[in-house]
Write an enzyme that holds these catalytic residues in place. Sequence first.
Site, PDB file in Angstrom:
ATOM      1  N   GLU A 159      39.792  47.326  36.034  1.00 55.54           N
ATOM      2  CA  GLU A 159      38.683  46.373  36.099  1.00 55.54           C
ATOM      3  C   GLU A 159      38.827  45.428  34.919  1.00 55.54           C
ATOM      4  O   GLU A 159      39.107  45.868  33.797  1.00 55.54           O
ATOM      5  CB  GLU A 159      37.333  47.090  36.037  1.00 55.54           C
ATOM      6  CG  GLU A 159      36.135  46.136  35.959  1.00 55.54           C
ATOM      7  CD  GLU A 159      34.810  46.882  35.822  1.00 55.54           C
ATOM      8  OE1 GLU A 159      34.641  47.926  36.486  1.00 55.54           O
ATOM      9  OE2 GLU A 159      33.947  46.416  35.038  1.00 55.54           O
ATOM     10  N   GLU A 164      30.550  39.633  29.836  1.00 56.63           N
ATOM     11  CA  GLU A 164      29.284  40.320  30.064  1.00 56.63           C
ATOM     12  C   GLU A 164      28.380  40.019  28.877  1.00 56.63           C
ATOM     13  O   GLU A 164      28.849  39.811  27.756  1.00 56.63           O
ATOM     14  CB  GLU A 164      29.476  41.835  30.171  1.00 56.63           C
ATOM     15  CG  GLU A 164      30.220  42.302  31.387  1.00 56.63           C
ATOM     16  CD  GLU A 164      30.348  43.810  31.392  1.00 56.63           C
ATOM     17  OE1 GLU A 164      29.604  44.473  32.154  1.00 56.63           O
ATOM     18  OE2 GLU A 164      31.184  44.331  30.626  1.00 56.63           O
TER      19      GLU A 164
END
Length: 313
Positions: A159, A164
């Site tokens: 991933e 974020e």
Amino acid sequence: MIARLVLLAALLTPVAAQAAPSGPGWQLVWSDEFRAPKIDKTKWSLDVDCWGGGNGERQCYTGRLRNARIAQGKLVITARAERTTGPALPASQRPDPTQPGALVTRDYSSARLTTRGKASWRYGRIEVRANLPEGQGTWPAIWMLPEATTYGTWAASGEIDILEAVNLGVPCAACAGGKEDTILGTLHFGKPWPGNTHKGTEAHHPEVLKGYHTYAIEWQPDQMIWQIDGQTYAVRQRSEWWTSGSATPGAPFDQPFHLILNLAFGGDLAETRGLKGVSNTNFPKRFLIDWVRVWQKPLLTASIAPVDQARGQ
């Protein structure tokens, strides 16, 4: 009325001129400038589920216009404090993906867009110009998952978290301006859960609390480089990642990955930082995306997923 005027001002922020990344050889292979009146379904799908991402997130993702739409040349992903019912599991985890299966109701709604099955890339530079939402519980993300689980289930096949941020703008004693201003760039890899691991960088950038910024990752066979507005804040070398599914150097980040844009609310990361938990003040929350661009160097990407060739430019 004030909230509407603030949103309109943000949407009308001048668009930066489109320019190639620094250095020779880059070619624009895919982009969305969000100038069409509606979300381009040839480029994006909207996930519909209330699973919570495996992180205890509190939202249901919907395909409704009130959660994801194009306005004034921007993609607007909106999280709302409203009771919403939907599938308890994402389609990939249901016995019959075409059927919703068991339903669950949550207190918030939002949206998650993905290029899964429509466009994926191996190596390159992915850039997203965005304006991030603030508030305790907000969790906007720009990230990538593998198009196929070549090396095993998550996170053995990897991933890539390009950007974020959680709880931006809430009180933060460790932040220079007294408000949460941390952005995160992370790789997840290793064994299938629960044997997964990760490497990440957290960096303070007060400028993210105001206006649009360009978040990028330069993905090379031997390293990953994270940038904000062209300035590098994190680098990971190939020697730092691995997968139980292969001994090949560079695996699992040697396969095509698709792009995801979403706004989660609550969840493990968001609720354990800042003021803890979530706050229902100043809703709705809006994650504004001006554009998405994917650049590649042909000599570097000798093997590209067929879907990219079909969707390129």
